[in-house]
Structure formats: structure tokens, C-alpha cells
Design a protein around this motif. Structure first.
Motif, mmCIF file in Angstrom:
data_model
loop_
_atom_site.group_PDB
_atom_site.id
_atom_site.type_symbol
_atom_site.label_atom_id
_atom_site.label_comp_id
_atom_site.label_asym_id
_atom_site.label_seq_id
_atom_site.Cartn_x
_atom_site.Cartn_y
_atom_site.Cartn_z
ATOM 1 N N MET A 11 -7.931 9.141 2.999
ATOM 2 C CA MET A 11 -7.242 10.023 3.940
ATOM 3 C C MET A 11 -7.585 9.543 5.337
ATOM 4 S SD MET A 11 -7.252 14.123 4.282
ATOM 5 C CE MET A 11 -5.581 14.693 4.477
ATOM 6 N N ILE A 12 -6.568 9.439 6.184
ATOM 7 C CA ILE A 12 -6.748 9.003 7.561
ATOM 8 C C ILE A 12 -6.476 10.192 8.463
ATOM 9 C CG2 ILE A 12 -5.998 7.409 9.371
ATOM 10 C CD1 ILE A 12 -5.067 6.493 5.908
ATOM 11 N N MET A 13 -7.456 10.525 9.316
ATOM 12 C CA MET A 13 -7.319 11.625 10.266
ATOM 13 C C MET A 13 -7.337 11.032 11.666
ATOM 14 S SD MET A 13 -9.779 14.558 8.708
ATOM 15 C CE MET A 13 -9.395 15.358 7.166
ATOM 16 N N GLU A 14 -6.275 11.324 12.430
ATOM 17 C CA GLU A 14 -6.172 10.799 13.788
ATOM 18 C C GLU A 14 -5.960 11.948 14.764
ATOM 19 O OE1 GLU A 14 -3.628 7.590 16.428
ATOM 20 O OE2 GLU A 14 -3.417 7.620 14.257
ATOM 21 N N THR A 15 -6.783 11.983 15.807
ATOM 22 C CA THR A 15 -6.663 13.028 16.819
ATOM 23 C C THR A 15 -5.511 12.713 17.765
ATOM 24 O OG1 THR A 15 -8.116 11.975 18.447
ATOM 25 C CG2 THR A 15 -9.176 13.374 16.768
ATOM 26 N N GLY A 16 -5.094 13.710 18.525
ATOM 27 C CA GLY A 16 -4.059 13.519 19.525
ATOM 28 C C GLY A 16 -4.469 12.537 20.601
ATOM 29 N N SER B 157 -9.636 18.102 18.006
ATOM 30 C CA SER B 157 -8.452 17.886 18.821
ATOM 31 C C SER B 157 -7.499 19.051 18.629
ATOM 32 C CB SER B 157 -7.764 16.584 18.395
ATOM 33 O OG SER B 157 -6.624 16.325 19.199
ATOM 34 N N ARG B 158 -6.597 19.236 19.552
ATOM 35 C CA ARG B 158 -5.532 20.226 19.383
ATOM 36 C C ARG B 158 -4.495 19.702 18.401
ATOM 37 N NH1 ARG B 158 -0.741 21.659 23.519
ATOM 38 N NH2 ARG B 158 0.488 22.737 21.966
ATOM 39 N N ASP B 159 -4.105 18.436 18.571
ATOM 40 C CA ASP B 159 -3.054 17.836 17.751
ATOM 41 C C ASP B 159 -3.657 16.817 16.800
ATOM 42 O OD1 ASP B 159 -0.893 19.177 19.114
ATOM 43 O OD2 ASP B 159 -1.323 17.852 20.799
ATOM 44 N N TRP B 160 -3.083 16.743 15.596
ATOM 45 C CA TRP B 160 -3.571 15.843 14.560
ATOM 46 C C TRP B 160 -2.417 15.138 13.861
ATOM 47 C CZ3 TRP B 160 -8.647 14.916 13.281
ATOM 48 C CH2 TRP B 160 -9.598 15.741 13.878
ATOM 49 N N THR B 161 -2.675 13.902 13.444
ATOM 50 C CA THR B 161 -1.790 13.190 12.542
ATOM 51 C C THR B 161 -2.626 12.828 11.325
ATOM 52 O OG1 THR B 161 -0.535 12.267 14.383
ATOM 53 C CG2 THR B 161 -0.287 11.185 12.244
ATOM 54 N N LEU B 162 -2.183 13.262 10.158
ATOM 55 C CA LEU B 162 -2.930 13.032 8.926
ATOM 56 C C LEU B 162 -2.080 12.197 7.973
ATOM 57 C CD1 LEU B 162 -4.139 16.701 8.505
ATOM 58 C CD2 LEU B 162 -5.414 14.821 9.515
ATOM 59 N N SER B 163 -2.731 11.294 7.254
ATOM 60 C CA SER B 163 -2.011 10.498 6.266
ATOM 61 C C SER B 163 -2.929 10.181 5.091
ATOM 62 C CB SER B 163 -1.446 9.227 6.899
ATOM 63 O OG SER B 163 -2.447 8.496 7.554
ATOM 64 N N VAL B 164 -2.299 9.806 3.989
ATOM 65 C CA VAL B 164 -3.009 9.441 2.770
ATOM 66 C C VAL B 164 -2.478 8.077 2.350
ATOM 67 C CG1 VAL B 164 -3.583 10.137 0.416
ATOM 68 C CG2 VAL B 164 -3.101 11.891 2.134
ATOM 69 N N SER B 165 -3.386 7.210 1.896
ATOM 70 C CA SER B 165 -2.990 5.850 1.559
ATOM 71 C C SER B 165 -3.642 5.404 0.255
ATOM 72 C CB SER B 165 -3.416 4.919 2.695
ATOM 73 O OG SER B 165 -3.028 3.598 2.460
ATOM 74 N N HIS C 97 0.852 -1.188 0.000
ATOM 75 C CA HIS C 97 0.000 0.000 0.000
ATOM 76 C C HIS C 97 0.889 1.240 0.000
ATOM 77 C CE1 HIS C 97 -3.756 -2.159 0.797
ATOM 78 N NE2 HIS C 97 -3.012 -2.949 1.549
ATOM 79 N N THR C 98 0.606 2.166 -0.914
ATOM 80 C CA THR C 98 1.323 3.428 -0.887
ATOM 81 C C THR C 98 0.830 4.239 0.298
ATOM 82 O OG1 THR C 98 -0.334 4.399 -2.341
ATOM 83 C CG2 THR C 98 1.665 3.551 -3.377
ATOM 84 N N GLY C 99 1.661 5.140 0.779
ATOM 85 C CA GLY C 99 1.233 5.964 1.892
ATOM 86 C C GLY C 99 2.163 7.128 2.145
ATOM 87 N N ALA C 100 1.579 8.177 2.673
ATOM 88 C CA ALA C 100 2.334 9.349 3.105
ATOM 89 C C ALA C 100 1.719 9.811 4.419
ATOM 90 C CB ALA C 100 2.242 10.470 2.073
ATOM 91 N N ALA C 101 2.557 9.958 5.435
ATOM 92 C CA ALA C 101 2.073 10.377 6.754
ATOM 93 C C ALA C 101 2.739 11.680 7.151
ATOM 94 C CB ALA C 101 2.371 9.303 7.792
ATOM 95 N N LEU C 102 1.922 12.617 7.600
ATOM 96 C CA LEU C 102 2.433 13.880 8.118
ATOM 97 C C LEU C 102 2.695 13.708 9.607
ATOM 98 C CD1 LEU C 102 -0.086 16.300 6.375
ATOM 99 C CD2 LEU C 102 2.188 15.616 5.584
ATOM 100 N N HIS C 103 3.704 14.363 10.114
ATOM 101 C CA HIS C 103 4.053 14.298 11.530
ATOM 102 C C HIS C 103 2.931 14.930 12.352
ATOM 103 C CE1 HIS C 103 6.269 15.167 15.243
ATOM 104 N NE2 HIS C 103 7.020 14.154 14.875
#
Length: 121
Positions: free
Chosen positions: A66-71, A94-102, A34-40
Motif C-alpha cells: 500500500m502506498i500512502m502519499e500526503t498532499g 496531511s489534510r489530503d491523501w492519495t492512496l494506492s495498492v500495488s 505490476h497490478t495497481g489501483a489508485a484512489l483519487h
């Protein structure tokens, strides 16, 4: 487990102590790649909680997500429509987020539209 990689004449190779391997196909020993890119994880320079209502991506592929994950660890997977648009749930904040695309073929851009919430939610 490769210790080095290279691309030569448009072909990717990986190397380790046992040899050099041509990296081809869309599986790794039978498992789909699976291709993927994750932002810090980030607060997007805003200490307040925020929601993401929309995202626009310059993306191609048959079923990118797109995957959206809260802190706090809440995670939601969203389909990306054929125009590159994501409509996100307003229930996640959330204040903090981790976002990725797959699962994309190419990814050229990501534009997020946050809603910054007032302190105290």
C-alpha cells in the motif's frame, strides 16, 4: 498504444492500427507488469489533517503493498501482511491523501482507520 480492449472467452485483447494482440504473460516487452489501483486524492470529507494508523485490505498476492502519499508529496510504501493488515507510520499527516495498492493478485476491499487531528495539529 492500444485504442481499444476487450475480453473474449476469458482472454484479453488489445487493438490498434497495426492489428489485434492477445494480452498474455506478466511482462510487457520484457518489463514486469505490476497490478495497481489508485484512489483519487481526497480529504475524506474532513478538512483537518489526519493520520492513517491502520488499514485492512481484502487482498491476495505474494507481496502486495500500500502506498500512502500526503498532499505535500511525502510518500511511504507499506507491506501488507498475510492477514491484509497495514501498520502505518504515525509521523505522516496531511489534510489530503492519495492512496494506492500495488502488486496484488486480487483486491476486494479497503478499510482505512484515520485519526482526525485537532486544528493546529
Amino acid at each position: 498504444n492500444f485504442n481499444s480492449y476487450c475480453e473474449f472467452q476469458g482472454v484479453a485483447y488489445g487493438a490498434n492500427a497495426t492489428g489485434v494482440f492477445k494480452l498474455t504473460g506478466d511482462t510487457d516487452n520484457g518489463a514486469t507488469i505490476h497490478t495497481g489501483a489508485a484512489l483519487h486524492e481526497t480529504d475524506f470529507r474532513a478538512r483537518n489533517d489526519k493520520r492513517f494508523r491502520k488499514a485492512y485490505l481484502g487482498v491476495s498476492g505474494t507481496e502486495p503493498v500500500m502506498i500512502m502519499e500526503t498532499g505535500e508529496g511525502e510518500r511511504t510504501v507499506y507491506s501488507i501482511d498475510d492477514k491484509g493488515k497495514v501498520d502505518a507510520s504515525r509521523s505522516l499527516h496531511s489534510r489530503d491523501w492519495t492512496l494506492s495498492v500495488s502488486d496484488f493478485d486480487s483486491l476486494e476491499s479497503i478499510q482505512l482507520v484515520p485519526v482526525i487531528l485537532a486544528r493546529g495539529k
